[in-house]
Scaffold this active site. Structure first.
Site, mmCIF file in Angstrom:
data_model
loop_
_atom_site.group_PDB
_atom_site.id
_atom_site.type_symbol
_atom_site.label_atom_id
_atom_site.label_comp_id
_atom_site.label_asym_id
_atom_site.label_seq_id
_atom_site.Cartn_x
_atom_site.Cartn_y
_atom_site.Cartn_z
ATOM 1 N N HIS A 1 57.950 77.138 73.346
ATOM 2 C CA HIS A 1 57.241 78.202 73.081
ATOM 3 C C HIS A 1 56.477 77.954 71.942
ATOM 4 O O HIS A 1 57.091 77.553 70.657
ATOM 5 C CB HIS A 1 58.119 79.405 72.962
ATOM 6 N N LYS B 1 63.010 75.301 73.787
ATOM 7 C CA LYS B 1 63.931 75.981 75.020
ATOM 8 C C LYS B 1 65.185 75.129 75.433
ATOM 9 O O LYS B 1 65.273 74.288 74.714
ATOM 10 C CB LYS B 1 62.676 76.100 75.944
ATOM 11 N N TYR C 1 59.417 88.316 75.249
ATOM 12 C CA TYR C 1 58.519 87.995 76.461
ATOM 13 C C TYR C 1 58.073 89.362 77.047
ATOM 14 O O TYR C 1 57.666 89.401 78.485
ATOM 15 C CB TYR C 1 59.101 87.353 77.597
ATOM 16 N N GLU D 1 56.838 87.725 66.480
ATOM 17 C CA GLU D 1 57.656 86.910 67.090
ATOM 18 C C GLU D 1 58.707 86.501 65.959
ATOM 19 O O GLU D 1 59.882 86.506 66.090
ATOM 20 C CB GLU D 1 57.010 85.967 67.782
ATOM 21 N N ASN E 1 59.196 73.965 80.630
ATOM 22 C CA ASN E 1 58.020 73.446 79.884
ATOM 23 C C ASN E 1 58.465 73.177 78.288
ATOM 24 O O ASN E 1 57.575 73.124 77.607
ATOM 25 C CB ASN E 1 56.779 74.046 79.905
#
Ligand code: IDP
Ligand code: MG
Length: 151
Positions: free
Chosen positions: A115, A9, A49, A126, A112
């Site tokens: 993913h 990310k 998402y 995905e 965080n």
């Protein structure tokens, strides 16, 4: 054979943790079959998402994931989905075990770092959202495989 989509990310890119995180996955023996730098637009973020649409954190999640470049990777192998999720650690880094990526490098759920697909069907969907077929090198052999997998 499963495929998992990994996203490093924007915080991972900005903090210079790309090499460290890729290294952890690579050193475990996981096989990377696709990898590139992408700046996600809002449409791609919402599609990726979609399961979280309508939740209170959704707008913040979309703005976080589109806030800068990310590194996307596709990893292939038998039973890798659960193995990667275990290596990544709990969604909330405050609860992630030491030794996991989130447990070692992150502190808050909204930053965080990474993913990873949560089940085989999500992995397929995905990976296809982010990679064209020609960007996935499924067929190359690694000479080290005989030292990673029993033959
Ligand atoms: P996962 O990334 O471990 O699969 P999900 O529950 O699928 O976790 O949530 C997707 C992402 O949405 C999380 O990684 C995190 O970035 C963000 N997120 C989830 N829950 C919250 C929250 O309560 N506050 C802020 N962000 C959240
Ligand atoms: Mg998830």
């Amino acid at each position: 054979m499963e495929r998992s989509l990994i996203i490093l990310k924007p915080d991972a890119v900005q903090r210079g943790l790309v090499g460290t995180i890729v290294g952890r996955l690579e050193q475990r023996g996981l096989k990377i079959i696709g990898m590139k730098l992408v700046h996600m637009d809002e449409a791609l973020a919402r599609k990726h998402y979609a399961e979280h649409e309508g939740k209170p954190f959704f707008p913040g999640l979309v703005s976080y994931i589109t806030s800068g470049p990310v590194v996307v990777m596709a990893i292939a192998g038998d039973n890798i989905i659960e193995m990667i999720r275990t290596t990544v650690g709990a969604t909330n880094p405050a609860k992630a075990a030491p030794g996991t990526i989130r447990g070692d490098y992150a502190v808050t759920i909204g930053r965080n770092l990474i993913h990873a697909s949560d089940k085989p069907e999500s992995g397929e969907r995905e990976v296809q959202n982010f990679f064209d077929a020609h960007e996935l090198l499924e067929n190359f052999n690694r000479d080290t495989d005989r030292w990673i997998f029993e033959q």
